[in-house]
Design an enzyme around this catalytic site. Structure first.
Site, PDB file in Angstrom:
ATOM      1  N   SER A  11      75.850  19.708 -18.354  1.00 21.64           N
ATOM      2  CA  SER A  11      74.886  19.931 -17.383  1.00 21.64           C
ATOM      3  C   SER A  11      74.038  21.105 -17.523  1.00 21.64           C
ATOM      4  O   SER A  11      72.961  21.050 -17.073  1.00 21.64           O
ATOM      5  CB  SER A  11      75.607  20.409 -16.038  1.00 21.64           C
ATOM      6  OG  SER A  11      76.530  21.567 -16.300  1.00 21.64           O
ATOM      7  N   SER A 142      83.176  25.567 -31.215  1.00 20.98           N
ATOM      8  CA  SER A 142      84.086  26.540 -31.116  1.00 20.98           C
ATOM      9  C   SER A 142      83.421  27.558 -30.678  1.00 20.98           C
ATOM     10  O   SER A 142      82.391  27.857 -30.086  1.00 20.98           O
ATOM     11  CB  SER A 142      84.824  26.632 -32.608  1.00 20.98           C
ATOM     12  OG  SER A 142      85.719  27.529 -32.635  1.00 20.98           O
ATOM     13  N   LYS A 161      89.262  30.020 -27.022  1.00 23.08           N
ATOM     14  CA  LYS A 161      88.472  29.263 -28.062  1.00 23.08           C
ATOM     15  C   LYS A 161      89.525  29.356 -29.405  1.00 23.08           C
ATOM     16  O   LYS A 161      89.263  28.304 -30.143  1.00 23.08           O
ATOM     17  CB  LYS A 161      87.344  30.111 -28.129  1.00 23.08           C
ATOM     18  CG  LYS A 161      86.381  29.715 -27.189  1.00 23.08           C
ATOM     19  CD  LYS A 161      85.785  28.174 -27.457  1.00 23.08           C
ATOM     20  CE  LYS A 161      84.753  27.881 -26.507  1.00 23.08           C
ATOM     21  NZ  LYS A 161      84.199  26.411 -26.902  1.00 23.08           N
TER      22      LYS A 161
END
Length: 298
Positions: A11, A142, A161
């Site tokens: 988005s 990442s 992450k």
């Protein structure tokens, strides 16, 4: 070759740029996001209008990475329309900023749910399709926080992450003999061009956060220094361009990891060492055939 591609978290930001870049490269792209008929309806219209105006095949699909049913439905819809799914770009994520102590375990769990477990839900939906076809690409977005010199107050995000990065490596071995490739693109910090920091979450425990008042202004100081270190040409579009480049390469020639870091926080140097160690260890334990070596820094 034209691929059918699912981009999660499309988005805004890097996800939206990536969806556009892949569509512009001639692929059939499904830009996924939540609530496409409601909150994100303007973003859907903008993407569709852009695709129509430029003659590119860019479509929106409902996908909430927090829901397995939603991931299953999205992949089913794509395969129903196209008969296949060639590439998944794991981009969906959410940044939180604040003293780590101030985050409740439940809040940290939500960060992991979006940034880490969300990829597993999408994989559970997509990988059976790829394994049956014995081809495909998982491309993971990442962060240099997983290996570079990241600043404080990003604890839950950096941990999530790092977990995602780790599981991407593990799955690369497990999927190699199915003909499914893995590439990990590692963006550095971008101080402009995304809404990453403006939209960042904060801990609900305001009292504990306030106890860290002696650090007031530190993140502003860090942000100012990062901005000063960032060259004028630094743009998150570079990440989208690199993803499109990797997807467009022939199978077997895609880099395992590519670092896009204009500030150079050290992640590139650490990655080079880590990949060399990974390759050497794979040779020692006899799984070198599962490796796809090479690191690219841009």
């Amino acid at each position: 070759m034209k691929s059918v591609i699912l981009v999660t978290g499309a988005s805004t930001g890097i996800g939206r740029l990536t969806a556009r870049s892949l569509a512009a490269a001639g692929h059939i792209v499904y830009a996924s996001m939540r609530d496409i008929a409601g909150r994100n309806a303007p973003q859907v219209r903008e993407l569709r209008d852009w695709g129509f105006a430029h003659g590119h095949d860019l479509r929106a699909v409902e996908l909430d990475v927090l829901s397995q049913a939603s991931a299953d439905a999205a992949v089913k819809a794509i395969v129903g329309e196209q008969g296949r799914l060639d590439v998944v770009v794991h981009n969906a994520g959410h940044l939180v900023v604040g003293p780590t102590e101030a985050f409740a375990p439940e809040e940290i769990a939500k960060v992991f749910d979006t940034n880490f477990l969300g990829t597993q839900r999408v994989n559970k939906a997509a990988l059976p399709v790829m394994r049956e076809k014995e081809s495909g690409l998982l491309l993971w977005v990442s962060s240099t926080t997983a290996r570079g010199g990241f600043p404080p107050f990003l604890g839950p995000y950096a941990a999530a992450k790092a977990a995602m990065d780790s599981i991407a490596i593990t799955m690369s071995y497990e999927l190699a003999r199915f003909g499914i490739e893995t590439s990990i693109v590692v963006p550095g910090a971008f101080t402009r061009g995304t809404a990453h920091f403006p939209n960042a979450g904060k801990p609900a425990d305001e009292a504990t956060a306030a106890a860290y008042a002696r650090y007031d202004g530190l993140m502003d100081q860090v942000g100012a220094r990062l901005s000063a270190l960032t060259p004028d040409h630094a743009d998150p579009q570079a990440v989208a361009d690199e993803i499109a480049r990797i997807v467009g390469l022939p199978a077997g020639e895609r880099p395992f990891r590519s670092v896009i870091d204009f500030i150079d926080d050290g992640a590139g140097a650490v990655t080079e060492v880590a990949e060399r160690v990974r390759e050497e260890f794979a040779q020692r334990i006899g799984i070198a055939d599962l490796l796809k070596p090479s690191v690219r820094k841009a």
